[in-house]
Design a protein around this motif. Structure first.
Motif, mmCIF file in Angstrom:
data_model
loop_
_atom_site.group_PDB
_atom_site.id
_atom_site.type_symbol
_atom_site.label_atom_id
_atom_site.label_comp_id
_atom_site.label_asym_id
_atom_site.label_seq_id
_atom_site.Cartn_x
_atom_site.Cartn_y
_atom_site.Cartn_z
ATOM 1 N N LEU A 90 0.836 -1.203 0.000
ATOM 2 C CA LEU A 90 0.000 0.000 0.000
ATOM 3 C C LEU A 90 0.867 1.248 0.000
ATOM 4 O O LEU A 90 0.582 2.218 -0.733
ATOM 5 C CB LEU A 90 -0.923 -0.015 1.225
ATOM 6 N N SER A 144 2.399 1.767 -3.473
ATOM 7 C CA SER A 144 1.420 2.331 -4.414
ATOM 8 C C SER A 144 1.185 3.805 -4.113
ATOM 9 O O SER A 144 0.988 4.612 -5.036
ATOM 10 C CB SER A 144 0.103 1.553 -4.351
ATOM 11 N N GLY A 145 1.245 4.183 -2.830
ATOM 12 C CA GLY A 145 1.094 5.589 -2.469
ATOM 13 C C GLY A 145 2.254 6.440 -2.963
ATOM 14 O O GLY A 145 2.058 7.548 -3.473
ATOM 15 N N PHE A 147 1.915 6.924 -6.616
ATOM 16 C CA PHE A 147 0.861 7.918 -6.855
ATOM 17 C C PHE A 147 1.396 9.338 -6.696
ATOM 18 O O PHE A 147 1.099 10.227 -7.494
ATOM 19 C CB PHE A 147 -0.282 7.660 -5.872
ATOM 20 N N PHE A 205 -5.078 5.876 -6.209
ATOM 21 C CA PHE A 205 -4.688 5.497 -4.852
ATOM 22 C C PHE A 205 -5.864 5.574 -3.876
ATOM 23 O O PHE A 205 -5.936 4.773 -2.935
ATOM 24 C CB PHE A 205 -3.545 6.377 -4.355
ATOM 25 N N TYR A 206 -6.771 6.528 -4.082
ATOM 26 C CA TYR A 206 -7.928 6.618 -3.191
ATOM 27 C C TYR A 206 -8.791 5.359 -3.324
ATOM 28 O O TYR A 206 -9.351 4.873 -2.337
ATOM 29 C CB TYR A 206 -8.759 7.856 -3.517
#
Length: 393
Positions: free
Chosen positions: A169, A172-173, A176, A215-216
């Motif tokens: 996670l 991926s953030g 982003f 990402f949201y």
């Protein structure tokens, strides 16, 4: 009929939808009143503060979408049935309201002809019939690509333990943040390549490209796959995300104050707080967590039950609220100015009127036999204390 047991209800969802929709209407009300001649610096400060408190709206809607889709989707996805439901509940009402906005545009009353059909089709596909429909186009991309997100995220979820999932996670953030920081460079590269459709997706229509909002959705997916752990992190990290929320919020308000001061005089504008920039993304992620915590508190203390009802009306209300706002400005011009109200008060009154009227019209239309084709599926009994997780938004 499936004999699988029903999952427990996530009670915060409709409350979150209600908060997000109220914030959307507030943002668009602020945009209008920032341009009125009577607005002074004190109004600019109030509008900037309220804008930052409402900036989370679209990212929160995307988070909710990811959370409810991953929470509700069982081991096997029936993609045809999944997309058929989205077409009927989301895309068809969008088309109806797109045509309404297109018809009500002043020039289209007298100048529209068969030669304009291709232009109308392009506007439908790109969400250009109304300024707020960019979000619907972006949402449809998430629906269309949901099997890919589902496969990839479930792979990580089943292959790794909690620590590995957290690292994935975070990675991926970071990706982003890099994408958002390179927005202009990516647009420049795509402009040089001139690839049909793809170039436009990263230039003209970059603001509705799902890649710049993914990402949201992934964050919502992480929450939906492990609601209990998500709630634990909401409690554990509360001092961190509240600190980020307050610190960056004040920083953006300060930057807006600087932006208002132009050589030609005061100009209340909000270019500084674009959604796609790294520091804004950090603020928005913190905002999502803040709102989630507040939604839990509101439910726990039985406060503001009407937010759950607003959440149930949010899709139809979202589609029509810009039109409702347009007519909400009529009493502002007739009465509020004559009564001597300052722009900030006028904005708040107009916001509440537009929010209430949009929700009431959605509820009334939904009671009609054909209402779901116009406002989507609306819960018949929406209560904060008994909110069923829905995949509609």
């Amino acid at each position: 009929m499936s004999d699988l047991p029903r999952k427990e209800r996530i009670t915060e969802i409709e409350t979150l939808r209600g908060i997000a929709f109220a914030a959307v209407v507030l943002q668009h009300s602020i945009a209008h009143y920032s341009l009125v001649p009577q607005a002074g610096l004190q109004d600019g400060i109030v509008l900037a503060l309220l804008l930052m408190l409402a900036k989370f709206a679209v990212p929160l809607f995307i988070f909710i979408t990811g959370m409810v889709l991953f929470y509700n989707t069982r081991d096997q996805l029936h993609y045809g049935q999944f997309m058929r439901k989205r077409v009927m509940d989301v895309i068809l009402p969008y088309v109806v309201w797109s045509l309404i906005y297109f018809i009500l545009a002043p020039r289209n009353w007298t100048e529209f002809g068969w030669q304009d059909i291709p232009d109308l089709a392009l506007k439908l596909v790109t969400g250009k019939t109304a300024s707020h429909f960019w979000y619907i186009i972006m949402l449809i991309q998430f629906y269309a690509l949901f099997p890919l997100f589902l496969r990839g995220i479930r792979y990580v979820y089943h292959r790794y333990q909690a620590k590995g999932r957290m690292i994935a996670l975070l990675v991926s953030g970071v990706l982003f943040l890099v994408l958002s920081d390179q927005l202009r460079n990516i647009a420049g590269w795509m402009e040089q390549l001139q690839i049909p459709v793809l170039t436009d997706a990263f230039t003209t229509y970059a603001d509705r490209n799902f890649i710049y909002f993914f990402f949201y959705f992934v964050l919502g997916a992480a929450a939906g796959l492990s609601v209990q752990r998500w709630n634990e992190w909401i409690i554990r990290l509360r001092w961190v995300y509240w600190l980020v929320f307050i610190t960056l919020g004040l920083r953006f308000i300060y930057l807006l104050m600087l932006e208002f001061q132009q050589p030609e005089g005061l100009q209340i504008r909000f270019y500084t707080v674009s959604l796609i920039r790294p520091d804004m993304i950090l603020f928005l992620v913190a905002s999502i967590m803040v709102m989630y915590q507040l939604a839990g508190k509101l439910h726990q203390h039985q406060v503001l039950h009407w937010l759950g009802w607003i959440g149930g009306m949010s899709y139809g209300g979202y589609l029509m609220h810009m039109l409702v706002l347009r007519y909400s400005y009529i009493p502002d011009e007739w009465l509020y100015v004559a009564w001597g109200w300052n722009p900030s008060v006028r904005m708040i009154v107009t916001w509440l009127v537009a929010l209430g009227v949009s929700c009431m019209l959605t509820w009334l239309i939904s009671r009609l036999k054909w209402g779901k084709w116009i406002v989507g599926v609306v819960p018949k009994h929406t209560q904060v204390s008994k909110t069923t997780v829905s995949t509609r938004k």
